[in-house]
Motif scaffolding. Structure first.
Motif, short mmCIF file in Angstrom:
data_model
loop_
_atom_site.label_atom_id
_atom_site.label_comp_id
_atom_site.label_asym_id
_atom_site.label_seq_id
_atom_site.Cartn_x
_atom_site.Cartn_y
_atom_site.Cartn_z
N ASP A 69 0.82 -1.22 0.00
CA ASP A 69 0.00 0.00 0.00
C ASP A 69 0.85 1.26 0.00
O ASP A 69 0.42 2.30 -0.48
CB ASP A 69 -0.93 0.00 1.22
CG ASP A 69 -1.95 1.13 1.15
OD1 ASP A 69 -2.64 1.21 0.12
OD2 ASP A 69 -2.05 1.92 2.09
N HIS A 70 2.05 1.15 0.54
CA HIS A 70 2.91 2.31 0.72
C HIS A 70 3.83 2.53 -0.48
O HIS A 70 4.17 3.67 -0.81
CB HIS A 70 3.72 2.13 1.99
CG HIS A 70 4.71 3.20 2.26
ND1 HIS A 70 4.38 4.53 2.25
CD2 HIS A 70 6.04 3.15 2.53
CE1 HIS A 70 5.46 5.25 2.52
NE2 HIS A 70 6.47 4.44 2.69
N VAL A 109 1.63 -0.05 -4.82
CA VAL A 109 0.36 0.43 -5.40
C VAL A 109 0.44 1.90 -5.82
O VAL A 109 0.01 2.25 -6.93
CB VAL A 109 -0.81 0.16 -4.43
CG1 VAL A 109 -2.06 0.92 -4.84
CG2 VAL A 109 -1.11 -1.34 -4.41
N VAL A 117 -4.70 -8.33 0.40
CA VAL A 117 -3.42 -8.67 -0.21
C VAL A 117 -2.48 -9.13 0.91
O VAL A 117 -2.78 -8.93 2.09
CB VAL A 117 -2.80 -7.46 -0.95
CG1 VAL A 117 -3.70 -6.99 -2.07
CG2 VAL A 117 -2.54 -6.32 0.02
N LEU A 157 4.76 -6.13 6.40
CA LEU A 157 4.01 -5.83 7.63
C LEU A 157 4.58 -6.53 8.85
O LEU A 157 4.59 -5.97 9.95
CB LEU A 157 2.53 -6.21 7.46
CG LEU A 157 1.72 -5.36 6.48
CD1 LEU A 157 0.25 -5.73 6.55
CD2 LEU A 157 1.90 -3.88 6.76
N GLY A 158 5.04 -7.72 8.68
CA GLY A 158 5.60 -8.46 9.81
C GLY A 158 6.97 -7.98 10.23
O GLY A 158 7.53 -8.47 11.21
N GLY A 213 7.76 -4.43 10.33
CA GLY A 213 7.75 -3.00 10.63
C GLY A 213 7.06 -2.16 9.57
O GLY A 213 7.10 -0.93 9.63
N GLY A 214 6.45 -2.80 8.58
CA GLY A 214 5.69 -2.06 7.57
C GLY A 214 6.54 -1.04 6.83
O GLY A 214 7.62 -1.38 6.32
N ALA A 215 6.06 0.20 6.80
CA ALA A 215 6.77 1.25 6.08
C ALA A 215 8.15 1.52 6.67
O ALA A 215 9.03 2.03 6.00
CB ALA A 215 5.95 2.53 6.08
N GLY A 216 8.34 1.17 7.93
CA GLY A 216 9.63 1.37 8.57
C GLY A 216 10.50 0.12 8.56
O GLY A 216 11.52 0.06 9.26
#
Lengths: 276, 215
Positions: B85-86, B89, B119, B124-125, B127-130
């Motif tokens: 998503d970050h 997409v 999706v 995500l597992g 730290g996602g965007a970080g």
């Protein structure tokens, strides 16, 4: 039916909202363990989470956590006021019955006037679009018993009140652990905003009202080092749901836009063909 | 859990574009490559794989890339990515927003079903965007994933030397799939073994020299 017989609108706009919460201390706790009356509460911290939707659909965030130390009351209330500018929808939990009532009375007691933003929220009618008391909304304006923020968060799997509890605030404050109280009020504010997102998505029958801001919020939490203590909110079930569904919702909007552009192009081609 | 019959790992590469001097175009990203790794399991549990990648040079349009991808997207699959998503997409949707309407419509018509209903974002597992880079996470699993150098990527795109970029994209799509099946634990063992066998077969095929080349 005349217009005067209609209930005023309470369809709160979702593009610019400020969720907030306060923590208070009480000098003399009631001996019977009852909840102290409004005049007994002195605010010590307040947190404001502002979420702004830009024209391109992305969201910006700002988190202000304020502290009210003895002797700094006027400055505190002026900062509170600046966090609630004209045009925002204020969001709180039992805010009409507690937070705003406490802030209003304490600001008066310190002869702090000219607080347009705070006054606008505190004086907002029950049915309007300036302020949204979520406790009132979730109780259907009194049709059912008022729910606690913790109970709703537990049901919605929002990880709130993980560090301290409301009853600890007085002891923490007197012990000088201001950081813990600041973190606590910020957590409750974020949780209130996440409840608002559920509410907005439900009331507008639009999952994008929750998925898109929450997905953007997760990125904000995960990329701002100062927000590290709140990253649990970026990994909880509602946020995971948002991150899984936001791509599809964004693509659906893009697809609708492409369809509109395609129809426009075909119209122009048809018009050009007819003009020949 | 590996439960879907078809998975597609998608990755993309972009270069940053400065705003135009006349102010007409804002600064943004330019899509320069896409890779797809499609894993399909038949009714007997046998896996089939396909890896596709394309990169464009400066001067080629993003629309060409979207057209290429639209022709290769499966009708139905579970999409796997890294920072979906970050990162992924927005890159794809930005390109679609400026592509010719017919191209954008066709591409989004293929992409939308893959993004609808959830999706799998492998970041995500972590730290996602970080999160650290995919290469760093994959390395901890003894899986190869390319590391990206912004200047080298932009340089390759600018001079049209996109062969390595295409290979890196293809490797990244494979790495996303491999980290997914590794993370799936026991349910991913069969898929991982099949993937390893497929990779080995492709290495052997590539190791056979053409008949007219010197030994």
């Amino acid at each position: 039916m005349g217009i005067w017989q209609q209930r005023p609108r309470d369809d709160h706009p979702t593009g610019l909202v400020v969720a907030f919460d306060i923590e208070t201390i009480v000098q003399n706790e009631p001996a019977d363990g009852s909840f102290p009356t409004i005049p007994q509460h002195q605010p010590v911290t307040a947190a404001f989470l502002r979420a702004t939707r830009a024209a391109d659909g992305t969201h910006d965030f700002r988190l202000d956590v304020l502290v009210c130390r003895p002797g700094e009351e006027e400055r505190f209330y002026r900062k509170v006021d600046s966090c609630l500018p004209a045009g925002v929808v204020g969001i709180g939990w039992n805010s009409r019955g507690f937070d705003l009532a406490v802030l209003r009375l304490q600001a008066m007691s310190h002869r702090t006037f000219g607080l347009d933003g705070l006054a606008r929220q505190a004086q907002a009618a029950r049915y309007d679009t300036t302020h949204c008391d979520l406790a009132d909304q979730f109780a259907s304006y009194g049709s059912s018993r008022t729910l606690s923020l913790a109970a709703v968060c537990e049901t919605l799997q929002i990880p709130v009140k993980t560090s301290v509890h409301g009853s600890d605030v007085g002891a923490l404050w007197r012990a000088g652990d201001v950081e813990a109280v600041m973190r606590y009020v910020a957590e409750d504010t974020i949780a209130t905003w996440m409840c608002w997102l559920h509410w907005a998505a439900w009331k507008n029958a639009d999952p994008a009202e929750m998925a898109l801001p929450l997905a953007d919020f997760a990125v904000w939490l995960q990329t701002m080092p100062a927000l590290e203590p709140f990253r649990g909110f970026a990994e909880c079930p509602p946020t995971r749901w948002a991150l899984a569904h936001a791509p599809g919702l964004r693509a659906a909007r893009a697809s609708a836009d492409a369809e509109r552009r395609l129809a426009h192009e075909r119209d122009e081609q048809a018009f050009a063909a007819n003009a020949r | 859990m590996i439960t879907h019959p078809i998975y597609i790992a998608v990755t993309a590469a972009t270069v940053s574009m400065p705003a135009s001097i006349d102010g007409v175009h804002a600064a943004g990203q330019h899509l320069i490559g896409i890779a797809l790794f499609i894993a399909e399991r038949d009714r007997w549990g046998r896996w089939r794989f396909a890896r596709r990648a394309r990169a464009i040079s400066a001067g080629e349009t993003e629309g060409a890339l979207l057209n290429w991808a639209a022709a290769r997207l499966p009708e139905e699959a579970m999409l796997i990515g890294w920072n979906v998503d970050h990162g992924l997409v927005p890159a794809l949707l930005d390109a679609a927003a400026t592509a010719p309407p017919t191209v954008a419509h066709r591409f989004l018509g293929g992409l939308l079903p893959l993004l609808t209903g959830g999706v799998v974002d492998m970041a995500l597992g972590h730290g996602g965007a970080g999160a650290p880079t995919l290469a760093a996470i994959a390395a901890d699993m003894a899986i190869y994933a390319p590391t990206w150098n912004v200047d080298a990527t932009a340089g390759a795109w600018a001079i049209g030397e996109v062969g390595q970029l295409r290979r890196d994209l293809a490797d990244e799509a494979l790495a996303i799939w491999q980290t997914f099946v590794r993370s799936a634990g026991v349910s991913g063992l069969g898929a991982e073994a099949a993937t390893d066998a497929w990779v080995l077969r492709r290495h052997r095929m590539n190791a056979v020299a053409p008949t007219d080349s010197p030994a």
